[in-house]
Design an enzyme around this catalytic site. Structure first.
Site, mmCIF file in Angstrom:
data_model
loop_
_atom_site.group_PDB
_atom_site.id
_atom_site.type_symbol
_atom_site.label_atom_id
_atom_site.label_comp_id
_atom_site.label_asym_id
_atom_site.label_seq_id
_atom_site.Cartn_x
_atom_site.Cartn_y
_atom_site.Cartn_z
ATOM 1 N N GLU A 38 -6.184 -23.009 13.295
ATOM 2 C CA GLU A 38 -7.001 -21.860 12.897
ATOM 3 C C GLU A 38 -6.405 -21.252 11.638
ATOM 4 O OE1 GLU A 38 -8.225 -18.686 15.449
ATOM 5 O OE2 GLU A 38 -8.923 -20.049 17.001
ATOM 6 N N HIS A 100 -11.661 -15.415 10.290
ATOM 7 C CA HIS A 100 -10.826 -16.477 10.842
ATOM 8 C C HIS A 100 -11.723 -17.651 11.234
ATOM 9 C CE1 HIS A 100 -11.984 -14.519 14.654
ATOM 10 N NE2 HIS A 100 -11.683 -15.668 15.261
ATOM 11 N N HIS A 102 -12.815 -21.005 13.854
ATOM 12 C CA HIS A 102 -12.861 -21.517 15.226
ATOM 13 C C HIS A 102 -13.209 -23.000 15.148
ATOM 14 C CE1 HIS A 102 -13.662 -17.841 18.075
ATOM 15 N NE2 HIS A 102 -12.554 -17.695 17.370
ATOM 16 N N ASP A 113 -10.617 -12.178 20.312
ATOM 17 C CA ASP A 113 -11.184 -11.654 19.060
ATOM 18 C C ASP A 113 -11.596 -10.197 19.244
ATOM 19 O OD1 ASP A 113 -10.927 -14.106 17.735
ATOM 20 O OD2 ASP A 113 -12.916 -14.772 18.374
#
Length: 154
Positions: A38, A100, A102, A113
């Site tokens: 990630e 971010h 996934h 999150d």
């Protein structure tokens, strides 16, 4: 996800525009391989009335902790990038939110999150939250404790 700018709209008609340079950076960090960790960073850009334009992002670097299903943005370079953008833009560009990745085709937020987003606040301003998936983006705006998912304008 193509390399062009992408525009999203909230339920009030306010726009969030992600410039093409940012889209290209998102594509560089997509988790397309089983070994890709990630990635995360901050969103930088301008508020133009009720609209938001994302012109730059910070990317993972020294101090960040990245694994396949988790990322902890600890590096000081994220804040430094915001500070430098603010100065270089004559105080027009600033922190707008978080992004971010996934490892999902069409990403959706995890409970982790939501927990981390609960700590994000800007005085009387909404923040943009983006999850970069393998095929698409999940984009929302958070104001105080409310998170509203945005729809892409095609």
């Amino acid at each position: 996800m193509n390399n062009n700018e992408i525009t999203f709209k909230d339920k009030y008609g306010n726009l969030v525009v992600i410039m093409s340079d940012v889209v290209q950076l998102f594509k560089k960090h997509q988790q397309l391989l089983p070994t890709t960790p990630e990635s995360a960073g901050v969103l930088i850009g301008e508020r133009r009335g009720k609209h938001i334009v994302i012109t730059d992002i910070s990317v993972p670097g020294k101090g960040d902790i990245c694994s396949r299903y988790q990322v902890d943005r600890k590096g000081e370079h994220h804040q430094q990038k915001v500070d430098e953008s603010f100065i270089r833009s004559n105080k027009t560009k600033h922190y707008l939110g978080e992004w971010h990745t996934h490892p999902e085709k069409r990403p959706s937020p995890s409970s982790l999150d939501y927990k981390s987003w609960s700590k994000i606040h800007i005085n009387n301003e909404s923040v943009v939250l983006i999850i970069v998936g393998q095929h698409s983006l999940w984009v929302a705006k958070k104001f105080q404790t409310t998170i509203d998912i945005l729809k892409e304008i095609k």
